[in-house]
Structures are given as C-alpha cells and as structure tokens.
Scaffold this motif. Structure first.
Motif, PDB file in Angstrom:
ATOM      1  N   GLU A  38       0.697  -1.310   0.116  1.00  0.00           N
ATOM      2  CA  GLU A  38      -0.270   0.009  -0.018  1.00  0.00           C
ATOM      3  C   GLU A  38       0.788   1.259  -0.122  1.00  0.00           C
ATOM      4  OE1 GLU A  38      -3.701  -0.235   2.647  1.00  0.00           O
ATOM      5  OE2 GLU A  38      -2.656  -1.933   3.047  1.00  0.00           O
ATOM      6  N   GLU A  45       1.029   4.301  -2.819  1.00  0.00           N
ATOM      7  CA  GLU A  45       0.592   5.536  -2.421  1.00  0.00           C
ATOM      8  C   GLU A  45       1.854   6.465  -2.913  1.00  0.00           C
ATOM      9  OE1 GLU A  45      -0.291   4.981   1.878  1.00  0.00           O
ATOM     10  OE2 GLU A  45      -2.182   4.233   1.245  1.00  0.00           O
ATOM     11  N   LYS A  79       0.623   9.367  -5.420  1.00  0.00           N
ATOM     12  CA  LYS A  79       0.851  10.830  -5.321  1.00  0.00           C
ATOM     13  C   LYS A  79       1.579  11.826  -6.074  1.00  0.00           C
ATOM     14  CE  LYS A  79       2.646  14.065  -1.378  1.00  0.00           C
ATOM     15  NZ  LYS A  79       3.427  13.937  -0.165  1.00  0.00           N
ATOM     16  N   VAL A 116      -8.367   4.280  -4.618  1.00  0.00           N
ATOM     17  CA  VAL A 116      -7.182   4.418  -5.665  1.00  0.00           C
ATOM     18  C   VAL A 116      -7.829   4.012  -6.970  1.00  0.00           C
ATOM     19  CG1 VAL A 116      -4.841   3.585  -6.228  1.00  0.00           C
ATOM     20  CG2 VAL A 116      -5.564   4.182  -3.516  1.00  0.00           C
TER      21      VAL A 116
END
Length: 366
Positions: free
Chosen positions: A264, A268, A272, A319
């Motif tokens: 995860e 991320e 981002k 996501v």
C-alpha cells in the motif's frame, strides 16, 4: 642461414607487412559511433555515476548496497539507429569479467542483441557473443542493400563501460527518428531476477523486451536480482519518472508479511506523484514444480493472498487506475519453460509476455 631460409624469411616479412597494411586499411575504412550518440533508451536518469547505470548517482547510499550494485547492469537499455550498411559491427567493454552464470548463457548475461524493423515489425537479426571483457565482433554481414532501422540491446546481467556500433566508412549511420509522441513514454518494470532478465538466452528475449517491441515503446528495467522488495527508497526514485505504466512484479523476492507491510505504501508513493498513471500489481509466476512440492505451492499461494488483499484495500480507499495480473497464467503447465522451476527460459519469457500483454494492451491503447 641458408639462402632458402633467408628467402623464406624475407617472403614471410613481406607477407606480414602486407597483411598489417591490409588490416590498417580495413580498420581505417570503418566508422565507429558511440552508442550515446545514437541515443540510449531505457536509461531513466541522465545524472549517473557511470555511462550505463540504471539508477542515478544520488541513489548510492540511499538504496541498499545490493540494489545499487545490481543497478550498474545495463538490463533493458537499447539504442535505435538507421544505416544503409550491408555489414554491422559492435564493440563493447564489460565491467565484470564474469561472462556467464551457471544457469544463464554468456549471450544473455554479457552479449548484445540486434533486431531490425520490417514491414511486419521488429525481427531478430544477430547476437554479439562475448568472449572476453572487451569484445569486437561482426554482428552481421552480407545484408541486402537498403536503408533500415535497427535496435541493439545491451547486456542483462553485466555492466558496460563503453559500447560502439561500426559500419564501413562509405555508409551512413545515424540516430533513428524520434518515436511518435503517443509512443514516447516507456513501460516501467520493477521486480526481481526475472525482471532483471534471468535466464534469457539473449537480451532481446526477456518478456519486457518482447513487450517493448510489441508496443513499440522504450522500456525501463528496474529488476534487481534477489532484491525486488517494494522498498520505499526505490519507489521514491520510480516516482520521479513519467512512464506510460508502472508494472510492479516483486513477489518472487517477498514473503506474505513483507507484501502486506509494503504494497500500500508503494502504491501511495507512486499515486501521489502520478494521479492517473496506470499501476499494475503482478502476482508471481507459479514455480514449475510446485504441483509436486507443497512448500513451493504454499509460497505462491500466501504471497498472492497478501497482494490481493492489499489491492482490495487500496481499491476500498478509492485508489484509481490500479490493475491486477494473476500469476497462474504466466507460465505453462508443461514444465518446459523454466531452467530451475523459477527463472524462465526463452519459452517462459514468451509466455509471460503473452500474459502481461492482456493487461497492458488496453492501458497502452491510443
């Protein structure tokens, strides 16, 4: 010394001088072009410590030492060029004298690999077989006349300090035209020894290289043998890039606990920096002998459960543009597509390319 011996010695001297002169003329008639003048694809950063490093110089001391060391290999790098020559030569100097491995031939570890563009797409043409740390070979000769585009792949499991392409001086060699804008972004593969290229017979037969030719895109190979572990330091570096798609294929080097802890965070970091770039999470290939070795079957099963769970948690978090590739279709059921149950041979890499193609093709469509 007898008159006969003197005459024979004189003839040998004259012949030697003539041969040396012929060699000098032949050498003078060749033009050698440094590969960087032709444009190296697959080298994601320009601020590198050595000419063909895969990670930037700033990564030294940031990523783990094994990752840094393996990043000095030229896996995935290639150059496209155009020439009208009927013979093509290559010379390259390797950073390691170890030309081969016990389960992978020298042509894949330390060789160069030449393809040519045809009306039907890229086709293999010749391989440069290494015999020493510094090599100079005729890749191909006797070609039919014509101007063509070529693609030269660099070694998979060795580094190179220099690479040159040679053609007769009477011919032209130049950088290939830029790729169309919609094909300019590379496919980035981050993974293990399999991504790195073990155990392809040639640099052009890895699944990533096959897919690069199918989609006519450059590839970035961030495979680090035994060290594809979804580490945040590598993720931060990968996030600096702007590929068409990220393919994360690290499970062969990770256990379920590591996957649960890192997947995860990895996604991320990438998300981002790139809110819409597709990210593919790939399961590990099935060990070829897992059908009869329970521990290997369990190893596949547990890591896949962890990856699937992480994928589903990320989906629940909202996501987007996240995709999943199962592992059970990557290799065949006949057991003939690996060298050691883990690392694919050329047949295995072709099957892997077919499996990855199914998830990548819709993502790379114009």
């Amino acid at each position: 010394m007898s008159p006969f011996v003197r005459r024979l010695s004189l003839r040998c001297l004259v012949l030697s001088l003539l041969l040396c002169g012929a060699s000098s003329v032949a050498a003078a008639e060749m033009v050698w072009i440094d590969l960087h003048q032709l444009g190296v694809e697959g080298q994601a950063w320009k601020e590198v410590k050595a000419p063909y490093d895969r990670l930037p110089a700033k990564a030294e001391g940031v990523v783990r030492d094994p990752v840094w060391s393996l990043s000095r290999h030229s896996a995935g790098m290639a150059a496209r060029f155009v020439t009208d020559a009927t013979e093509i030569h290559a010379r390259w100097t390797l950073t390691s004298p170890n030309l081969a491995m016990s389960h992978m031939p020298a042509t894949g570890v330390s060789g160069v690999d030449l393809y040519v563009r045809t009306d039907e797409g890229w086709r293999w043409l010749a391989v440069g077989r290494p015999s020493a740390q510094t090599n100079s070979v005729t890749l191909v000769s006797g070609l039919s006349p014509g101007v063509r585009e070529y693609l030269l792949y660099l070694p998979l499991y060795n580094g190179v300090s220099s690479v040159e392409v040679g053609v007769p001086a009477a011919n032209v060699i130049k950088k290939a035209p830029p790729r169309p804008k919609h094909l300019a972004k590379p496919i980035l593969f981050w993974g293990t020894s399999i991504t790195h290229g073990a155990c392809a017979s040639r640099p052009g037969t890895t699944h990533s290289a096959i897919l690069g030719r199918r989609f006519d895109r450059p590839i970035i190979n961030l495979g680090f043998s035994g060290n594809g572990k979804m580490e945040p330091e590598v993720a931060q570096l990968a996030a600096e890039l702007d590929p068409a798609v990220y393919v994360i294929d690290c499970l062969p080097n990770m256990n379920a606990s590591e996957v649960e802890q890192r997947v995860e965070g990895l996604v991320e970091i990438l998300r981002k920096a790139h809110p819409t770039t597709p990210i593919v999470l790939a399961e590990d290939r099935t060990y070829a002998n897992a059908f009869l070795i329970p521990s290997k079957a369990e190893r596949n099963a547990t890591s896949r459960v962890a990856l699937r769970a992480g994928f589903e948690r990320l989906q629940k978090k909202g996501v987007k543009h996240l995709y999943y590739l199962p592992g059970d279709t990557q290799l065949g059921a006949d057991g003939d597509d690996t060298v050691d149950s883990s690392h694919p041979n050329d047949l295995g890499f072709m099957r892997m390319a077919d499996a990855f193609d199914k998830v990548l093709r819709p993502l790379l469509a114009p």
